[in-house]
Design a protein around this motif. Structure first.
Motif, PDB file in Angstrom:
ATOM      1  N   LEU A 112       0.814  -1.216   0.000  1.00 28.98           N
ATOM      2  CA  LEU A 112       0.000   0.000   0.000  1.00 28.98           C
ATOM      3  C   LEU A 112       0.847   1.265   0.000  1.00 28.98           C
ATOM      4  N   VAL A 113       1.812   1.354   0.894  1.00 29.17           N
ATOM      5  CA  VAL A 113       2.586   2.597   0.984  1.00 29.17           C
ATOM      6  C   VAL A 113       3.466   2.775  -0.245  1.00 29.17           C
ATOM      7  N   ASN A 114       4.075   1.704  -0.733  1.00 29.74           N
ATOM      8  CA  ASN A 114       4.958   1.852  -1.893  1.00 29.74           C
ATOM      9  C   ASN A 114       4.182   2.153  -3.169  1.00 29.74           C
ATOM     10  N   ARG A 115       3.056   1.450  -3.377  1.00 25.56           N
ATOM     11  CA  ARG A 115       2.248   1.751  -4.564  1.00 25.56           C
ATOM     12  C   ARG A 115       1.663   3.151  -4.445  1.00 25.56           C
ATOM     13  N   GLY A 116       1.237   3.514  -3.224  1.00 26.81           N
ATOM     14  CA  GLY A 116       0.695   4.854  -3.018  1.00 26.81           C
ATOM     15  C   GLY A 116       1.688   5.933  -3.374  1.00 26.81           C
ATOM     16  N   GLU A 117       2.929   5.751  -2.942  1.00 26.83           N
ATOM     17  CA  GLU A 117       3.959   6.737  -3.259  1.00 26.83           C
ATOM     18  C   GLU A 117       4.215   6.812  -4.763  1.00 26.83           C
ATOM     19  N   LEU A 118       4.278   5.658  -5.420  1.00 26.98           N
ATOM     20  CA  LEU A 118       4.494   5.667  -6.877  1.00 26.98           C
ATOM     21  C   LEU A 118       3.328   6.331  -7.600  1.00 26.98           C
ATOM     22  N   TYR A 119       2.110   6.034  -7.169  1.00 33.28           N
ATOM     23  CA  TYR A 119       0.941   6.670  -7.784  1.00 33.28           C
ATOM     24  C   TYR A 119       0.989   8.190  -7.607  1.00 33.28           C
ATOM     25  N   LEU A 120       1.310   8.650  -6.398  1.00 31.92           N
ATOM     26  CA  LEU A 120       1.357  10.093  -6.161  1.00 31.92           C
ATOM     27  C   LEU A 120       2.423  10.763  -7.020  1.00 31.92           C
ATOM     28  N   ARG A 121       3.549  10.110  -7.202  1.00 29.38           N
ATOM     29  CA  ARG A 121       4.602  10.673  -8.065  1.00 29.38           C
ATOM     30  C   ARG A 121       4.112  10.856  -9.493  1.00 29.38           C
ATOM     31  N   ARG A 122       3.166  10.010  -9.903  1.00 29.37           N
ATOM     32  CA  ARG A 122       2.584  10.106 -11.246  1.00 29.37           C
ATOM     33  C   ARG A 122       1.409  11.072 -11.303  1.00 29.37           C
ATOM     34  N   GLY A 123       0.988  11.572 -10.143  1.00 31.14           N
ATOM     35  CA  GLY A 123      -0.179  12.445 -10.105  1.00 31.14           C
ATOM     36  C   GLY A 123      -1.485  11.680 -10.010  1.00 31.14           C
ATOM     37  N   ASN A 124      -1.416  10.402  -9.674  1.00 29.08           N
ATOM     38  CA  ASN A 124      -2.602   9.558  -9.561  1.00 29.08           C
ATOM     39  C   ASN A 124      -3.135   9.653  -8.135  1.00 29.08           C
ATOM     40  N   ARG A 125      -4.355  10.152  -7.977  1.00 32.83           N
ATOM     41  CA  ARG A 125      -4.946  10.365  -6.652  1.00 32.83           C
ATOM     42  C   ARG A 125      -5.202   9.070  -5.883  1.00 32.83           C
ATOM     43  N   GLN A 126      -5.174   7.929  -6.567  1.00 31.88           N
ATOM     44  CA  GLN A 126      -5.319   6.646  -5.870  1.00 31.88           C
ATOM     45  C   GLN A 126      -4.221   6.490  -4.813  1.00 31.88           C
ATOM     46  N   GLY A 127      -3.122   7.197  -5.011  1.00 33.81           N
ATOM     47  CA  GLY A 127      -2.028   7.145  -4.045  1.00 33.81           C
ATOM     48  C   GLY A 127      -2.459   7.604  -2.667  1.00 33.81           C
ATOM     49  N   PHE A 128      -3.324   8.618  -2.597  1.00 36.06           N
ATOM     50  CA  PHE A 128      -3.833   9.080  -1.297  1.00 36.06           C
ATOM     51  C   PHE A 128      -4.599   7.961  -0.588  1.00 36.06           C
ATOM     52  N   THR A 129      -5.427   7.273  -1.366  1.00 32.46           N
ATOM     53  CA  THR A 129      -6.219   6.172  -0.798  1.00 32.46           C
ATOM     54  C   THR A 129      -5.304   5.060  -0.303  1.00 32.46           C
ATOM     55  N   ASP A 130      -4.286   4.723  -1.102  1.00 24.32           N
ATOM     56  CA  ASP A 130      -3.349   3.679  -0.679  1.00 24.32           C
ATOM     57  C   ASP A 130      -2.650   4.064   0.620  1.00 24.32           C
ATOM     58  N   LEU A 131      -2.200   5.311   0.733  1.00 20.68           N
ATOM     59  CA  LEU A 131      -1.525   5.741   1.960  1.00 20.68           C
ATOM     60  C   LEU A 131      -2.480   5.709   3.156  1.00 20.68           C
ATOM     61  N   ALA A 132      -3.699   6.167   2.953  1.00 18.17           N
ATOM     62  CA  ALA A 132      -4.679   6.128   4.038  1.00 18.17           C
ATOM     63  C   ALA A 132      -4.952   4.685   4.457  1.00 18.17           C
ATOM     64  N   ASN A 133      -5.055   3.795   3.487  1.00 19.67           N
ATOM     65  CA  ASN A 133      -5.284   2.383   3.793  1.00 19.67           C
ATOM     66  C   ASN A 133      -4.083   1.764   4.506  1.00 19.67           C
ATOM     67  N   ALA A 134      -2.881   2.209   4.159  1.00 22.40           N
ATOM     68  CA  ALA A 134      -1.677   1.709   4.835  1.00 22.40           C
ATOM     69  C   ALA A 134      -1.682   2.134   6.298  1.00 22.40           C
TER      70      ALA A 134
END
Length: 172
Positions: A112-134
């Motif tokens: 969750l945290v690693n995918r979230g960080e990669l998504y955020l670097r791409r500008g993908n808002r799913q990264g916020f959800t992944d971090l919150a879930n982590a």
């Protein structure tokens, strides 16, 4: 370990034949066919983690790819392989492995945290959800991934608050 099923003609024992049939039907992993125990897989994964910690990512990649090949259902090995891919700059492969890990274990904090960080670097808002879930998966920060997720959420929150304070307010 050193086990490899060998068949040199003649009659295959019934147990081996049944394991192979289960593998073909998708009901067993190759690790199960070979008889790899959880303890053996865990020991191999620990060596992979130690190699990665020492910066020996190619060697760690080989071990984790082998573990995932033997047992594609192992979310921890998939998350670890994703981490190694991320360190090697293979970001698409990393996201693929993190996503596969999360299909099996939706609360895997590493994935969750690693995918979230990669998504955020791409500008993908799913990264916020992944971090919150982590953070939700590890609310007390018992794992390094849980602590990292909390730190990232805190940093993002502070950056957003500062941005709101410095932006001129729109007139109503």
């Amino acid at each position: 370990m050193g086990r490899v099923i060998k068949y040199e003609g003649g009659t295959m024992d019934t147990a081996t034949a049944e394991k192979l049939k289960a593998f073909v039907r998708g009901e067993a992993t190759w690790a199960e066919v070979e008889g790899m125990t959880f303890a053996e897989a865990k020991a191999i994964a620990q060596v992979g983690c130690d190699l990665a910690a020492a910066g020996r990512y190619e060697e760690a990649r080989i071990l984790f790819e082998g573990l995932v090949e033997g047992n594609p259902k192992d979310s921890a090995s998939r998350a670890a392989l994703g981490t190694v891919y991320q360190k090697l700059g293979r970001l698409e492969d990393a996201v693929t492995e993190y996503s596969a890990a999360l299909e099996r274990d939706p609360s895997n904090p590493v994935a969750l945290v690693n995918r979230g960080e990669l998504y955020l670097r791409r500008g993908n808002r799913q990264g916020f959800t992944d971090l919150a879930n982590a953070v939700e998966a590890d609310p007390r920060g018992e794992t390094s991934a849980g602590r990292r997720a909390k730190a990232l959420v805190r940093a993002i929150t502070l950056a957003a608050a500062e941005k709101l304070q410095t932006e001129p307010r729109a007139k109503a």
